[in-house]
Enzyme design. Sequence first.
Site, PDB file in Angstrom:
ATOM      1  N   GLU A  21      -0.513  -0.663 -10.093  1.00 25.88           N
ATOM      2  CA  GLU A  21      -0.180  -1.933  -9.457  1.00 25.88           C
ATOM      3  C   GLU A  21       1.335  -2.199  -9.529  1.00 25.88           C
ATOM      4  OE1 GLU A  21      -2.035  -3.545  -7.632  1.00 25.88           O
ATOM      5  OE2 GLU A  21      -1.328  -5.600  -7.518  1.00 25.88           O
ATOM      6  N   GLU A  34       0.831  -1.213   0.000  1.00 30.69           N
ATOM      7  CA  GLU A  34       0.000   0.000   0.000  1.00 30.69           C
ATOM      8  C   GLU A  34       0.864   1.260   0.000  1.00 30.69           C
ATOM      9  OE1 GLU A  34      -2.857  -0.508  -0.831  1.00 30.69           O
ATOM     10  OE2 GLU A  34      -3.177  -2.584  -0.211  1.00 30.69           O
ATOM     11  N   HIS A  59       1.729   2.085  -3.521  1.00 30.38           N
ATOM     12  CA  HIS A  59       0.639   2.805  -4.194  1.00 30.38           C
ATOM     13  C   HIS A  59       0.630   4.283  -3.762  1.00 30.38           C
ATOM     14  CE1 HIS A  59      -1.560  -0.281  -6.334  1.00 30.38           C
ATOM     15  NE2 HIS A  59      -1.696  -1.039  -5.267  1.00 30.38           N
TER      16      HIS A  59
END
Length: 530
Positions: free
Chosen positions: A329, A300, A303
Amino acid sequence: MIRTLFCLIVILFIVNCEQVIVDEHGIFELKNGTDNHKYHELTEILRKISILRGINAVLEWDQQVMMPTKGSGARAEHLAEISGILHERETDPKIGELLTSLESELHTLDAYEAANVKLTRKDYDRKTKLSKDLAEKRAKLSSEGFNTWVEARKTNNFEMFAPILTQWVALQKEIANLIDPSRDAYDVLLDDYEPGTSGQEIDNIFSQLKTELIPLVAAVRRSNSQVDDSTLLEQVYSTKTQEELSRKIASEVVGFDFSKGRLDSSAHPFSLGVDTDDVRITTRLRNNSLLSGLRCTVHEAGHALYEVNLNKKYKGQTVQRYIGVAIHESQSLFWERHILMGTHFWDKWYPHIKDLFGLKASKEIMFKSVNKVNFDNLIRVEADELTYPLHVILRFEIERELFNGTINVNELPKIWGERMEKYLGIKPSNDSNGVLQDVHWGSGYFGYFPTYTLGALYAAQIAAHPTISGWVRENDYNSIINWLRDNVHSKGSVTMTSEQLIKDATGEKLNPSYFINHLRSKYKSIYDLE
Ligand SMILES: *[C@@H]1O[C@H](CO)[C@@H](O)[C@H](O)[C@H]1NC(C)=O
Ligand SMILES: *[C@@H]1O[C@H](CO)[C@@H](O)[C@H](O)[C@H]1NC(C)=O
Ligand SMILES: *[C@@H]1O[C@H](CO)[C@@H](O)[C@H](O)[C@H]1NC(C)=O
Ligand SMILES: *[C@@H]1O[C@H](CO)[C@@H](O)[C@H](O)[C@H]1NC(C)=O
């Protein structure tokens, strides 16, 4: 689960972490560039829309992380109201007028400005070409489809789900035909997630992967050197200490800046950008598993790094937005797989982690465990790096065949079982852990699955770049972060396609051999293959 067609909110289901991306938009200051007043009128409208999206994002985050359960009724109303206002603003005929006029003056704009006009046109057309009727039909099927899927999965009843699938394929074909009648319907759907590609192109790439991976998985399965992670599993890992470690790794490895972001816990980990100065991530920590929590956090945070480094000069503009779900991704998978799951990370961090938990497992076991292959796993979200692509390829082939008419819905359970057997050597005992396991199709997401594996391919190609691989060996995270910011994040969508972005960044278009070589060399060494 909420999602609009145009990536206002995209929910990704990853490894066992999930992610929500909300486009980040904010205040736009134009320092120089065109003095075309129509262009500025357009950017002002976009800026206002982006502010609403920011408000929406905060409500979403709060709902997932903070909101008391009984707040859900009111929250649904808040979100529905904002979504209605957003739709109205996004389909404002004024946008269409400005676009038409600017399209004849593209040569007066710079590259970012011209891309901004073209991308806004794409969004605008996709929203406005749909009749109100069709939009309502889609919204209705979305909620009906989701609820039916939940029930069908619970009761292992594919027949209950089949009519939903049939309706979705017909509806998505109708919508795709309105958006662009000159193109294959599945290709039009793919464009939402991976702009500029086609089903045929992905098919070519996936065929190469299949040829390599099926025998590699079989060889790893037969290996006499299986990974023994019992020393790792026998310990209990305090979630408080894990949180401390997560914060340290997110900040010192991935460069997560806690003055611009938060790390919290949620049942389904995600990353969400409110603004480039406000990016929220969540993770899931369990006291019986040290590695899964660490993987979620790093994933995460990868991202989040993309969202924080989007180009502030184009704040609130369509061109500032990330180029596609597959590249997004790739940014999480780069940090998870090529940093956290690599040997160099463990060389540097093992002593600290050992001290923190009184680890019994050796450094070698930590590295091998984080890469361990679970052959008997039927579930995509729980799959390891090596078998994951085969789960994705199976889904991609099936959805493309549904759209090109080579198979029909009623055959799916049978085809699913046959292909699982052929690709992974295992077969589901029921449809709940077979064709009914994923949320995507019930909610109408077709063309999404391939982005998980395309993301892995992009990540491997970036990691194999000679400059980057040197920094990976040296654990020089800052240099990597700067390179990603300059070559990927700050570009936003100016390249219009992911293919152009990766070409500009690495000097080569997407080439699956980097991913194949990465898997081959890693798994040969871990499983002692010849
Ligand atoms: C706009 O700014 C850039 C640097 O930020 C500069 O290179 C360029 O010359 C400027 N253009 C104009 C028209 O002022
Ligand atoms: C499907 O099979 C799995 C494992 O064989 C089992 O755990 C699960 O309960 C089954 N689900 C249904 C709905 O029968
Ligand atoms: C570990 O977590 C589980 C589930 O949250 C809890 O029931 C259990 O008491 C915890 N064990 C320890 C030793 O903290
Ligand atoms: C249909 O899709 C499958 C899966 O990608 C592909 O192998 C096949 O060639 C396609 N057939 C046609 C007629 O397009």
